[in-house]
Design an enzyme around this catalytic site. Structure first.
Site, PDB file in Angstrom:
ATOM      1  N   ASN A  32       0.855  -1.189   0.000  1.00  0.00           N
ATOM      2  CA  ASN A  32       0.000   0.000   0.000  1.00  0.00           C
ATOM      3  C   ASN A  32       0.899   1.250   0.000  1.00  0.00           C
ATOM      4  OD1 ASN A  32      -1.418   2.272   1.087  1.00  0.00           O
ATOM      5  ND2 ASN A  32      -3.062   0.911   1.702  1.00  0.00           N
ATOM      6  N   ASP A  69      -0.134   4.503  -0.033  1.00  0.00           N
ATOM      7  CA  ASP A  69      -0.817   5.735   0.376  1.00  0.00           C
ATOM      8  C   ASP A  69       0.112   6.750   1.033  1.00  0.00           C
ATOM      9  OD1 ASP A  69      -3.148   4.503  -0.413  1.00  0.00           O
ATOM     10  OD2 ASP A  69      -3.913   4.176   1.612  1.00  0.00           O
ATOM     11  N   HIS A  70       1.002   6.241   1.881  1.00  0.00           N
ATOM     12  CA  HIS A  70       1.751   7.194   2.710  1.00  0.00           C
ATOM     13  C   HIS A  70       2.964   7.800   2.006  1.00  0.00           C
ATOM     14  CE1 HIS A  70      -1.208   6.841   5.654  1.00  0.00           C
ATOM     15  NE2 HIS A  70      -1.071   5.527   5.720  1.00  0.00           N
ATOM     16  N   HIS A  86      -5.620   3.667  -1.530  1.00  0.00           N
ATOM     17  CA  HIS A  86      -6.934   4.039  -1.001  1.00  0.00           C
ATOM     18  C   HIS A  86      -7.243   5.462  -1.448  1.00  0.00           C
ATOM     19  CE1 HIS A  86      -9.561   4.458   2.915  1.00  0.00           C
ATOM     20  NE2 HIS A  86     -10.225   4.757   1.812  1.00  0.00           N
ATOM     21  N   ARG A 118      -9.280   8.178  -0.805  1.00  0.00           N
ATOM     22  CA  ARG A 118     -10.219   8.615   0.237  1.00  0.00           C
ATOM     23  C   ARG A 118     -11.094   9.733  -0.290  1.00  0.00           C
ATOM     24  NH1 ARG A 118      -8.885   6.920   5.783  1.00  0.00           N
ATOM     25  NH2 ARG A 118     -10.542   8.352   6.326  1.00  0.00           N
ATOM     26  N   ARG A 169      -6.929  12.886   1.072  1.00  0.00           N
ATOM     27  CA  ARG A 169      -5.832  13.371   1.927  1.00  0.00           C
ATOM     28  C   ARG A 169      -4.466  12.809   1.515  1.00  0.00           C
ATOM     29  NH1 ARG A 169      -7.168  10.208   7.508  1.00  0.00           N
ATOM     30  NH2 ARG A 169      -9.110  11.314   7.231  1.00  0.00           N
ATOM     31  N   GLU A 208      -8.773   0.689  -2.974  1.00  0.00           N
ATOM     32  CA  GLU A 208      -9.633   0.734  -1.785  1.00  0.00           C
ATOM     33  C   GLU A 208     -10.521   1.964  -1.872  1.00  0.00           C
ATOM     34  OE1 GLU A 208      -7.285   0.844   1.725  1.00  0.00           O
ATOM     35  OE2 GLU A 208      -6.364  -1.086   1.333  1.00  0.00           O
ATOM     36  N   THR A 211      -8.112   3.744   8.616  1.00  0.00           N
ATOM     37  CA  THR A 211      -9.342   2.959   8.590  1.00  0.00           C
ATOM     38  C   THR A 211      -9.434   2.188   9.906  1.00  0.00           C
ATOM     39  OG1 THR A 211      -8.933   2.755   6.245  1.00  0.00           O
ATOM     40  CG2 THR A 211     -10.657   1.377   7.145  1.00  0.00           C
ATOM     41  N   GLU A 264     -11.218  -9.193   3.352  1.00  0.00           N
ATOM     42  CA  GLU A 264      -9.926  -8.852   3.955  1.00  0.00           C
ATOM     43  C   GLU A 264     -10.177  -8.674   5.441  1.00  0.00           C
ATOM     44  OE1 GLU A 264      -7.272  -6.309   1.894  1.00  0.00           O
ATOM     45  OE2 GLU A 264      -6.392  -5.511   3.734  1.00  0.00           O
ATOM     46  N   HIS A 306      -3.664  -4.463   7.862  1.00  0.00           N
ATOM     47  CA  HIS A 306      -3.761  -3.262   8.681  1.00  0.00           C
ATOM     48  C   HIS A 306      -2.836  -3.367   9.880  1.00  0.00           C
ATOM     49  CE1 HIS A 306      -5.129   0.474  10.418  1.00  0.00           C
ATOM     50  NE2 HIS A 306      -5.709   0.709   9.260  1.00  0.00           N
TER      51      HIS A 306
HETATM   52  N1  PXP Z   1      -5.896  -3.142   4.149  1.00  0.00           N
HETATM   53  C1  PXP Z   1      -6.846  -2.192   4.146  1.00  0.00           C
HETATM   54  C2  PXP Z   1      -8.210  -2.552   3.682  1.00  0.00           C
HETATM   55  C3  PXP Z   1      -6.557  -0.863   4.539  1.00  0.00           C
HETATM   56  O1  PXP Z   1      -7.516   0.074   4.525  1.00  0.00           O
HETATM   57  C4  PXP Z   1      -5.230  -0.549   4.900  1.00  0.00           C
HETATM   58  C5  PXP Z   1      -4.873   0.848   5.280  1.00  0.00           C
HETATM   59  O2  PXP Z   1      -5.171   1.714   4.256  1.00  0.00           O
HETATM   60  C6  PXP Z   1      -4.271  -1.570   4.867  1.00  0.00           C
HETATM   61  C7  PXP Z   1      -4.635  -2.865   4.514  1.00  0.00           C
HETATM   62  C8  PXP Z   1      -2.839  -1.321   5.196  1.00  0.00           C
HETATM   63  O3  PXP Z   1      -2.698  -0.934   6.510  1.00  0.00           O
HETATM   64  P1  PXP Z   1      -1.302  -0.371   6.992  1.00  0.00           P
HETATM   65  O4  PXP Z   1      -1.042   0.883   6.227  1.00  0.00           O
HETATM   66  O5  PXP Z   1      -1.519  -0.141   8.453  1.00  0.00           O
HETATM   67  O6  PXP Z   1      -0.277  -1.441   6.711  1.00  0.00           O
END
Ligand code: PXP
Length: 253
Positions: free
Chosen positions: A12, A14-15, A48, A50, A54, A75, A106, A156, A199
């Site tokens: 992922n 996102d960050h 994701h 959003r 963000r 996502e 989330t 998931e 997560h």
């Molecule tokens: N799975 C889902 C459905 C999520 O929403 C997220 C966070 O966006 C993750 C996995 C990944 O979580 P993390 O960034 O804490 O590893």
């Protein structure tokens, strides 16, 4: 003892976008991170989009869809706007997640059981378009049954409670959460659902989850992007891959 089919790692990104957006420019580029993750052995990329944008932007999704060789797992919250975006891109997978604007991440799984009818209508066009629909839920039998009834292909399971309990030293709670994940992975698999998990996973918490035989994919973001600061993204991913493979080596096929 054989080896169960290889556990997939979805990275992922996102960050990477969170860091970029802290300065409002175009650096660091989430697409570059996604391509690097792909080269480092990620089996898929997760992003994701959003509602408040963000981190990941619409333009990021356009570029990911155009450029990735591995599957994209998009996502999204179950809103009309997001459904339209999903239908425009038809990514390999769409993962439906709950979203509250005030949350930092989330925080819980989707409430499927109480919103079954609306969610069934929400996912039907995405399935028909060819997306593999995944539902992000707590490890709870009622939610899993509802996800199966609405026609999801994948659930998931939210590993946040397990990871938080570990991080905060609540080890008996952590073990209870893990037992729940184990039991519910078996239950979901028995209903014909593919099981993913994610997560909050880290090097310290990934192995027991990776060892659950019914789990086919882990989605991991925040920790890997954080760890990339210290050892670089390819090395951060390679170490996660190594731990997953090690955990998986002991799982009967
Ligand atoms: N799975 C889902 C459905 C999520 O929403 C997220 C966070 O966006 C993750 C996995 C990944 O979580 P993390 O960034 O804490 O590893």
């Amino acid at each position: 003892m054989g080896t169960a089919r290889r556990l997939r790692l979805g990275v992922n990104i996102d960050h990477v976008a969170t860091v970029r957006n802290a300065r409002g420019g175009s650096y660091p580029d989430p697409l570059r991170a996604a391509q690097m993750a792909e080269e480092a052995g990620a089996d898929g990329i997760t992003a994701h989009l959003r509602e408040d944008r963000r981190h990941i932007s619409d333009a990021d999704i356009d570029l990911l869809v155009q450029s990735l060789d591995v599957p994209l797992n998009l996502e999204m919250a179950a809103t009309d706007d997001m459904q339209a975006i999903g239908l425009r891109h038809v990514p390999h997978a769409v993962c439906i997640v709950p979203e509250r604007r005030e949350e930092r991440t989330t925080e819980g799984g989707l409430e499927v059981a109480r919103d079954e009818n609306r969610l069934a209508h929400f996912i039907a066009p995405l399935r028909e378009a060819g997306c593999r629909v995944s539902i992000f839920i707590a490890a709870d039998a009622a939610q899993i049954e509802a996800a199966a009834r609405i026609g999801a292909a994948v659930v998931e399971l939210h590993t946040g409670a397990y990871c938080d309990a570990h991080a905060e030293g609540r080890f008996s709670e952590r073990d209870e959460e893990l037992a729940r994940l184990r039991e519910m992975a078996t239950f979901a698999h028995g209903l014909g659902l593919e099981v993913h998990a994610g997560h909050g996973l880290t090097y310290d918490t990934v192995k027991p989850v990776a060892a659950l035989p019914e789990v086919r994919e882990l989605n991991i973001g925040h920790f890997l992007i954080g760890e990339a600061i210290f050892r670089g993204l390819p090395a951060a991913i390679a170490e996660m891959r190594r731990l997953m493979d090690e955990a998986r080596a002991g799982v009967a096929a």
